[in-house]
Enzyme design. Structure first.
Site, mmCIF file in Angstrom:
data_model
loop_
_atom_site.group_PDB
_atom_site.id
_atom_site.type_symbol
_atom_site.label_atom_id
_atom_site.label_comp_id
_atom_site.label_asym_id
_atom_site.label_seq_id
_atom_site.Cartn_x
_atom_site.Cartn_y
_atom_site.Cartn_z
ATOM 1 N N THR A 30 -18.871 5.846 15.849
ATOM 2 C CA THR A 30 -17.668 6.641 15.624
ATOM 3 C C THR A 30 -18.036 8.078 15.347
ATOM 4 O O THR A 30 -19.133 8.376 14.863
ATOM 5 C CB THR A 30 -16.852 6.076 14.451
ATOM 6 O OG1 THR A 30 -15.625 6.815 14.331
ATOM 7 C CG2 THR A 30 -17.610 6.194 13.136
ATOM 8 N N SER A 76 -18.898 -2.549 5.967
ATOM 9 C CA SER A 76 -18.354 -1.461 5.157
ATOM 10 C C SER A 76 -17.739 -1.889 3.835
ATOM 11 O O SER A 76 -17.517 -1.042 2.961
ATOM 12 C CB SER A 76 -17.298 -0.697 5.960
ATOM 13 O OG SER A 76 -16.202 -1.544 6.283
ATOM 14 N N SER A 87 -19.629 -14.045 17.478
ATOM 15 C CA SER A 87 -19.130 -12.984 16.613
ATOM 16 C C SER A 87 -19.407 -13.288 15.146
ATOM 17 O O SER A 87 -19.109 -14.390 14.669
ATOM 18 C CB SER A 87 -17.614 -12.831 16.825
ATOM 19 O OG SER A 87 -17.053 -11.875 15.951
ATOM 20 N N ARG A 90 0.826 -1.200 0.000
ATOM 21 C CA ARG A 90 0.000 0.000 0.000
ATOM 22 C C ARG A 90 0.863 1.252 0.000
ATOM 23 O O ARG A 90 1.766 1.393 0.826
ATOM 24 C CB ARG A 90 -0.941 0.003 1.208
ATOM 25 C CG ARG A 90 -1.824 -1.238 1.230
ATOM 26 C CD ARG A 90 -2.837 -1.214 2.336
ATOM 27 N NE ARG A 90 -3.578 -2.477 2.362
ATOM 28 C CZ ARG A 90 -4.782 -2.634 2.887
ATOM 29 N NH1 ARG A 90 -5.386 -1.596 3.416
ATOM 30 N NH2 ARG A 90 -5.379 -3.795 2.877
ATOM 31 N N THR A 149 -5.319 6.685 28.439
ATOM 32 C CA THR A 149 -4.989 7.478 27.258
ATOM 33 C C THR A 149 -5.529 8.888 27.411
ATOM 34 O O THR A 149 -6.561 9.106 28.066
ATOM 35 C CB THR A 149 -5.548 6.824 25.976
ATOM 36 O OG1 THR A 149 -5.027 7.483 24.830
ATOM 37 C CG2 THR A 149 -7.067 6.884 25.930
ATOM 38 N N THR A 150 -4.841 9.837 26.839
ATOM 39 C CA THR A 150 -5.277 11.226 26.898
ATOM 40 C C THR A 150 -6.598 11.391 26.143
ATOM 41 O O THR A 150 -6.815 10.791 25.101
ATOM 42 C CB THR A 150 -4.199 12.138 26.272
ATOM 43 O OG1 THR A 150 -2.985 11.973 27.011
ATOM 44 C CG2 THR A 150 -4.620 13.597 26.300
ATOM 45 N N LYS A 194 -16.498 9.296 10.878
ATOM 46 C CA LYS A 194 -17.005 9.036 9.536
ATOM 47 C C LYS A 194 -18.092 10.055 9.189
ATOM 48 O O LYS A 194 -17.778 11.154 8.762
ATOM 49 C CB LYS A 194 -17.449 7.580 9.432
ATOM 50 C CG LYS A 194 -16.243 6.625 9.518
ATOM 51 C CD LYS A 194 -16.626 5.188 9.411
ATOM 52 C CE LYS A 194 -15.401 4.279 9.301
ATOM 53 N NZ LYS A 194 -14.478 4.346 10.433
#
Length: 410
Positions: free
Chosen positions: A249, A193, A141, A27, A281-282, A252
């Site tokens: 999210t 997706s 799943s 890629r 995490t921040t 998107k």
């Protein structure tokens, strides 16, 4: 005993990259500069014209360049500075995040929501944390679930059973293998997706009710795009209240950055207290949170953008079909065009960029199975009829010039 040869670290890394090259799926990142206010156009800093048209963005509605959203981000940065200043537990919970979580909970009709730094993190952190609360839990799943869900399930340590994609009969047969009183989570997506198909959400909820299971629904490719308010497929199909956890999210349709979960107050609070991906995490900076909050509110009030988006996707599918191009079946805004070979996919996309100034990223393994390599087109409300005509003509030329090649060739 002879002297041992030292480990050749760099040679190992070189061989790994060489193998990817040999498969034809190496890629190359497109070096682009999006032009605010001119979506879907961008400046190109690589091979090809200086100004190109982007046909593969996940900024599905162009919200990342909506002046109202941009201004909200600017106001937040001017008022609070660039960074959040810490993790959520240590000074990083600024008021815009509190408002954003309240807005997201309301969007899905849930008691609470929790914002993470990305959709990947929200999936991975939540699934691994939830299962650890439930001794003897089994996670069911869908076989096409996103890598972030797969990672979360793996790190949970729970037993897992993978059901065939969207196959309710297979899912039920697996549920029957686990005692009724044992804890269970069914993890799946609403819109997948790469193929653009939709899960049978109501049917999965029926099975969850019958077999005493929780449901975990990833709506990342649907929030903002479906439903009266933009709550996703679960809102559109009027089943959101039946889903235990709805994940989404902000990166998107909302055009920003971050992920989130929504659910009951107790469930969300339990994840907040224990998920390492949240705790250590921040937090999102004010500019991102402010823009995301404005975007969620904006799309709630502007269903006409969703209508235009669906019309554009339908129009492009029709044009591709009429042109004899191998457009794959899709009932959503995702428009996949089958190529079936990584080398040919790269040749076609390189040709589109250098000759026509059209950017489409080839989708290869491991994102999709080998032999199903494709172009994934994502028309927005801002892709005009003229741009579509240019794309279709360019694709016809590219497919004609670059005939199928043997992807097993060295």
């Amino acid at each position: 005993m002879g002297k041992e040869r030292p480990m050749q670290y760099e040679q190992i890394f070189e061989n790994v990259v060489s193998d990817v090259h040999k498969e034809g799926r190496y890629r190359v990142f497109a070096d682009l500069e999006r032009i605010a206010g001119e979506f879907p156009f961008a400046r190109n800093h690589g091979a090809g014209p200086d100004r190109i048209t982007v046909w593969c963005s996940n900024d599905y509605l162009g919200q990342g360049q909506n002046p109202q959203i941009v201004e909200a981000g600017k106001r937040a940065m001017s008022a609070m500075g660039t960074g959040a200043g810490g993790t959520r537990n240590i000074s990083g919970t600024h008021h815009l995040l509190v408002e954003l979580e309240h807005e997201l909970a309301g969007l899905h009709g849930k008691e609470a929501a929790l914002v993470f730094t990305s959709g990947y993190v929200s999936n991975s952190a939540t699934l691994q944390t939830l299962a650890k609360f439930l001794p003897g839990c089994t996670i069911f799943s869908d076989e096409l679930n996103h890598a972030s869900m797969i990672e979360g399930i793996r790190h949970s340590g729970a037993a897992k059973k993978i059901f065939r994609h969207n196959d309710l009969e297979h899912l039920e047969s697996l549920l029957q293998q686990v005692p009724l009183n044992a804890p269970k989570i069914i993890a799946f997506e609403s819109v997948y997706s790469m193929d653009g198909d939709v899960a049978p959400i109501a049917g999965i909820c029926d099975l969850a009710d019958r077999y005493n299971a929780m449901t975990y629904l990833d709506e990342v490719h649907a929030v903002g795009l479906y439903g009266a308010k933009g709550g996703g497929k679960s809102e559109e199909l009027d089943v959101a209240r039946r889903v235990t956890v709805i994940e989404g999210t902000l990166a998107k349709a909302f055009g920003c950055l971050g992920g989130y979960i929504s659910g009951s107050e107790n469930l969300v609070d339990a994840v907040r207290c224990h998920a390492p991906g949240f705790i250590f995490t921040t937090s999102l900076p004010p500019a991102v949170a402010g823009a995301a909050l404005e975007s969620v509110r904006y799309l709630n009030a502007h269903p006409e953008l969703r209508d235009a988006h669906q019309e554009r996707a339908s129009r492009l599918k029709t044009l591709l079909h009429e042109a004899g191009l191998p457009v794959m079946p899709s009932v959503t805004h995702i428009v996949p065009v089958l190529v079936g070979c990584p080398r040919r996919a790269k040749q076609i996309t390189d040709f589109l960029m250098t000759r026509h100034g059209i950017y489409v990223q080839p989708i290869n393994y491991p994102t999709v199975p080998r032999g199903t390599e494709r172009l994934r087109l994502t028309p927005s409300p801002f892709h005009t009829d003229a741009l579509m005509a240019r794309l279709v003509a360019a694709l016809q030329e590219a497919f004609r010039i670059h005939e199928a090649v043997d992807d097993r060739a060295a």
